[in-house]
Motif scaffolding. Structure first.
Motif, mmCIF file in Angstrom:
data_model
loop_
_atom_site.group_PDB
_atom_site.id
_atom_site.type_symbol
_atom_site.label_atom_id
_atom_site.label_comp_id
_atom_site.label_asym_id
_atom_site.label_seq_id
_atom_site.Cartn_x
_atom_site.Cartn_y
_atom_site.Cartn_z
ATOM 1 N N LEU A 17 56.271 34.981 45.429
ATOM 2 C CA LEU A 17 55.958 36.247 43.913
ATOM 3 C C LEU A 17 55.022 35.528 43.338
ATOM 4 C CD1 LEU A 17 59.813 36.838 43.704
ATOM 5 C CD2 LEU A 17 57.702 38.491 44.395
ATOM 6 N N LEU A 18 54.730 34.940 42.817
ATOM 7 C CA LEU A 18 53.806 33.621 41.893
ATOM 8 C C LEU A 18 52.674 34.147 42.368
ATOM 9 C CD1 LEU A 18 53.433 31.954 39.343
ATOM 10 C CD2 LEU A 18 53.738 29.486 41.287
ATOM 11 N N ALA A 19 52.813 33.849 43.413
ATOM 12 C CA ALA A 19 51.383 34.268 44.183
ATOM 13 C C ALA A 19 50.553 35.728 43.902
ATOM 14 C CB ALA A 19 50.998 33.388 45.451
ATOM 15 N N LEU A 20 51.641 36.498 44.107
ATOM 16 C CA LEU A 20 51.399 37.543 44.136
ATOM 17 C C LEU A 20 50.960 38.546 42.961
ATOM 18 C CD1 LEU A 20 54.272 38.910 46.822
ATOM 19 C CD2 LEU A 20 51.751 39.357 46.915
ATOM 20 N N GLU A 22 49.452 36.290 40.315
ATOM 21 C CA GLU A 22 47.838 36.236 40.087
ATOM 22 C C GLU A 22 47.165 37.081 40.542
ATOM 23 O OE1 GLU A 22 47.139 33.394 38.560
ATOM 24 O OE2 GLU A 22 48.377 32.659 38.191
ATOM 25 N N TRP A 23 47.369 37.389 41.964
ATOM 26 C CA TRP A 23 46.958 38.413 42.965
ATOM 27 C C TRP A 23 46.460 39.911 41.773
ATOM 28 C CZ3 TRP A 23 48.155 43.208 45.078
ATOM 29 C CH2 TRP A 23 47.090 44.173 45.202
ATOM 30 N N ALA A 24 47.955 39.907 40.998
ATOM 31 C CA ALA A 24 48.079 41.785 40.738
ATOM 32 C C ALA A 24 46.812 41.088 39.491
ATOM 33 C CB ALA A 24 49.503 41.830 40.602
ATOM 34 N N ARG A 25 47.244 40.482 38.558
ATOM 35 C CA ARG A 25 46.577 40.197 37.537
ATOM 36 C C ARG A 25 45.032 40.421 37.605
ATOM 37 N NH1 ARG A 25 47.887 34.723 33.852
ATOM 38 N NH2 ARG A 25 47.729 33.597 35.415
ATOM 39 N N ASN A 26 45.248 39.450 38.770
ATOM 40 C CA ASN A 26 42.497 39.499 38.970
ATOM 41 C C ASN A 26 42.452 40.735 39.317
ATOM 42 O OD1 ASN A 26 43.357 36.923 38.518
ATOM 43 N ND2 ASN A 26 43.611 36.818 40.478
ATOM 44 N N ARG A 27 43.794 41.571 39.414
ATOM 45 C CA ARG A 27 42.377 42.974 40.031
ATOM 46 C C ARG A 27 43.265 44.268 38.824
ATOM 47 N NH1 ARG A 27 43.593 39.732 44.225
ATOM 48 N NH2 ARG A 27 42.134 39.510 45.638
ATOM 49 N N LEU A 28 44.073 43.919 38.557
ATOM 50 C CA LEU A 28 44.592 44.749 37.252
ATOM 51 C C LEU A 28 43.874 44.829 36.064
ATOM 52 C CD1 LEU A 28 47.886 45.930 39.123
ATOM 53 C CD2 LEU A 28 45.724 46.980 39.027
ATOM 54 N N SER A 29 43.305 45.374 35.362
ATOM 55 C CA SER A 29 42.751 45.302 33.583
ATOM 56 C C SER A 29 43.717 45.080 33.204
ATOM 57 C CB SER A 29 41.472 45.653 34.071
ATOM 58 O OG SER A 29 41.770 46.933 33.934
ATOM 59 N N PHE A 30 44.470 45.828 32.739
ATOM 60 C CA PHE A 30 45.656 45.773 32.069
ATOM 61 C C PHE A 30 46.511 44.795 32.012
ATOM 62 C CE2 PHE A 30 48.608 47.525 35.527
ATOM 63 C CZ PHE A 30 49.853 47.145 34.440
ATOM 64 N N LEU A 31 46.789 44.046 32.851
ATOM 65 C CA LEU A 31 47.777 42.911 33.344
ATOM 66 C C LEU A 31 46.676 41.874 32.543
ATOM 67 C CD1 LEU A 31 49.065 43.179 37.100
ATOM 68 C CD2 LEU A 31 50.275 43.298 34.510
ATOM 69 N N ARG A 32 45.495 41.768 32.375
ATOM 70 C CA ARG A 32 44.088 40.765 31.774
ATOM 71 C C ARG A 32 44.392 41.332 30.735
ATOM 72 N NH1 ARG A 32 41.431 41.783 36.460
ATOM 73 N NH2 ARG A 32 39.916 43.089 35.170
ATOM 74 N N PHE A 34 46.986 41.983 28.505
ATOM 75 C CA PHE A 34 47.459 41.933 27.663
ATOM 76 C C PHE A 34 48.132 40.442 27.884
ATOM 77 C CE2 PHE A 34 47.993 46.702 27.413
ATOM 78 C CZ PHE A 34 48.223 46.888 25.796
ATOM 79 N N CYS A 35 47.265 39.464 28.881
ATOM 80 C CA CYS A 35 47.730 38.301 28.627
ATOM 81 C C CYS A 35 49.099 38.054 29.463
ATOM 82 C CB CYS A 35 47.283 36.766 27.889
ATOM 83 S SG CYS A 35 45.545 37.817 27.353
ATOM 84 N N PHE A 36 49.014 38.876 30.652
ATOM 85 C CA PHE A 36 50.470 38.708 31.120
ATOM 86 C C PHE A 36 50.470 37.557 31.695
ATOM 87 C CE2 PHE A 36 51.619 43.281 29.887
ATOM 88 C CZ PHE A 36 53.184 43.252 29.748
ATOM 89 N N PRO A 37 51.422 36.568 32.382
ATOM 90 C CA PRO A 37 51.817 35.312 33.340
ATOM 91 C C PRO A 37 52.004 36.170 34.924
ATOM 92 C CG PRO A 37 52.982 35.303 30.557
ATOM 93 C CD PRO A 37 52.631 35.978 31.143
ATOM 94 N N ALA A 38 51.147 35.895 35.713
ATOM 95 C CA ALA A 38 51.749 35.817 36.902
ATOM 96 C C ALA A 38 52.992 35.600 36.991
ATOM 97 C CB ALA A 38 51.120 35.158 37.903
ATOM 98 N N PRO A 39 53.939 34.392 36.874
ATOM 99 C CA PRO A 39 55.480 34.483 36.807
ATOM 100 C C PRO A 39 55.747 35.682 36.342
ATOM 101 C CG PRO A 39 54.574 32.656 35.870
ATOM 102 C CD PRO A 39 53.575 33.394 35.591
ATOM 103 N N VAL A 40 55.232 36.940 35.205
ATOM 104 C CA VAL A 40 56.307 37.544 34.522
ATOM 105 C C VAL A 40 56.497 38.499 35.156
ATOM 106 C CG1 VAL A 40 56.344 38.731 32.183
ATOM 107 C CG2 VAL A 40 56.406 36.210 32.473
ATOM 108 N N GLY A 313 54.728 27.784 36.369
ATOM 109 C CA GLY A 313 54.643 29.035 37.352
ATOM 110 C C GLY A 313 56.392 29.039 38.306
ATOM 111 N N PHE A 314 56.231 27.959 38.665
ATOM 112 C CA PHE A 314 57.469 27.869 39.645
ATOM 113 C C PHE A 314 58.934 28.083 38.916
ATOM 114 C CE2 PHE A 314 60.626 25.641 41.929
ATOM 115 C CZ PHE A 314 60.419 26.134 43.244
#
Length: 428
Positions: A17-20, A22-32, A34-40, A313-314
């Motif tokens: 889930l942590l890796a997913l 990170e993957w989503a944040r790197n590809r979706l601009s609105f997540l970046r 608002f600085c959403f953490p990958a664990p969230v 993150g973990f």
């Protein structure tokens, strides 16, 4: 159907889930944005899936989160190891002024949360969860202090804290730069000269983007355009190696042992509940500053930062994916009222007090953008706010980019964490 994930399965799922995330944040601009953490991202989406399965009577899922506690203690140990008091000298008097503002905010957030919780007729511990725990502390502190509050018999404390932290993350990102721009216009703040700043602005943008994506600050040196081309544009740094990682791991392990022992000793001596991670952070701060003075061993700060990033993150993913969101239903109304009052306070405090304390100039406006960012969300939000605000005028505030990360990421915890612990014992 009842599904139980054992320790290994729960840990593996958290990593996926942590890796997913990170993957989503790197590809979706609105997540970046608002600085959403990958664990969230990864953990919370899975928690929503668990809620859907439960509400539709398809399955109930529970997890073995035994590894969450040691990972959490390790993370707070790295925070303590980064807490060099010598860093205060780098920011001078302005850093002390900014720190006083941060500490005041943390104190007031808890007092407002407790007072509003009593007015709304809910457990005042939940007011602490919706106060400095989730707003100054962000998702990391929310996941850390939630179980402590629940051990006091306060059901839904972790869920309330995580929900409040998410609200703060979005609000801090939306309102930080907006408030700073309003202050510049309202007080007719003069903007510094723009000559030779494009290179510095590129560096500022890189720092903010890297912090927002969890890669840490970019330590490369960008040469301003008016410098000779013969000047080297980068500064080489040693890479992470086994020796530095082993040294940091040994230090973290020993500090965790002595810190947890300190917490247990204080609790047995005073009856005052001191979480293990607070004791570990205290020992880590003491060790770091003694080591700085006597030079016993070399602690690589980049290695500490990497361990900090992974452990956060973990443990945060474990906490997010095991959220019991259904516990929030009966608390939604009072929680919204508390958070709105908290939001109005920080905006007023930043505009009418902090801005004036910091000098009512361009640096002060930039730091207000950062103050709202980490006062409601997290340090990456603060850096992103300041970067966007500075980009608007084409001028980087060097003071702000030095002071805000030092105060918001590390030094604020010297007062905020003990204050949170005291409040939990006071009202719990």
């Amino acid at each position: 159907m009842e599904l139980h994930f054992n320790l290994v399965q729960s840990a593996a799922l958290a990593l996926v889930l942590l890796a997913l995330g990170e993957w989503a944040r790197n590809r979706l601009s609105f997540l970046r944005r608002f600085c959403f953490p990958a664990p969230v991202i990864g953990g919370f989406l899975f928690a929503l899936l668990v809620l859907l399965l439960r509400q539709t009577h398809i399955a109930e899922i529970d997890f073995d989160t035994s590894l969450q506690s040691p990972a959490m203690v390790a993370f707070f140990t790295t925070i303590g190891l980064a807490g060099s008091l010598a860093s205060i000298k780098k920011g001078g008097k302005l850093l002390l002024v900014y720190l006083v503002a941060c500490w005041t905010l943390a104190i007031m957030q808890n007092l407002i949360g407790i007072g509003m919780a009593k007015v709304m007729g809910i457990n005042p511990v939940l007011g602490v969860m919706a106060g400095a725990v989730s707003l100054e502390g962000g998702h990391g502190a929310a996941a850390a202090f939630g179980p402590t509050a629940e051990s006091m018999g306060v059901q839904g404390a972790t869920t309330v804290a995580i929900a409040s932290a998410t609200f703060g993350l979005v609000a801090g990102s939306l309102l930080g730069g907006m408030t700073a721009s309003f202050l510049v216009a309202r007080h007719n703040v003069s903007i510094p000269e723009r000559r030779g700043v494009r290179g510095a602005m590129a560096t500022a943008g890189a720092i903010a983007r890297n912090m927002a994506t969890g890669r840490g600050p970019d330590l490369s040196i960008t040469v301003p355009e008016d410098k000779p081309e013969s000047v080297s544009t980068t500064k080489s740094k040693p890479g992470l190696d086994y020796s530095s990682l082993l040294t940091v791991a040994v230090v973290i392990g020993l500090v965790m042992v002595f810190g947890m022992a300190l917490g247990n000793w204080i609790s047995s001596l005073t009856g005052f509940a001191l979480p293990d991670y607070v004791g570990a952070m205290i020992i880590a701060v003491v060790f770091r500053n003694l080591n700085d003075k006597f030079g016993w061993i070399r602690i690589d700060d980049e290695t500490v930062s990497l361990v900090s990033q992974f452990t956060l993150g973990f443990f945060l993913t474990l906490a997010m994916m095991s959220l019991k969101i259904w516990e929030l239903a009966s608390l939604a109304g009072p929680l919204v009222v508390i958070l709105v009052v908290e939001l109005l306070f920080i905006l007023s405090f930043a505009a009418f007090v902090v801005f004036r304390m910091l000098g009512r100039n361009y640096d002060a406006a930039t730091m207000v953008a950062g103050f709202i960012g980490h006062g409601l969300g997290a340090t990456p939000n603060a850096l992103a706010n300041m970067d966007a605000f500075n980009a608007k005028f084409g001028i980087r505030s060097e003071r702000a980019f030095l002071i805000v990360p030092l105060a918001g990421a590390v030094l604020i915890d010297l007062v905020a964490l003990p204050w949170i612990v005291w409040c939990l014992n006071w009202v719990g």
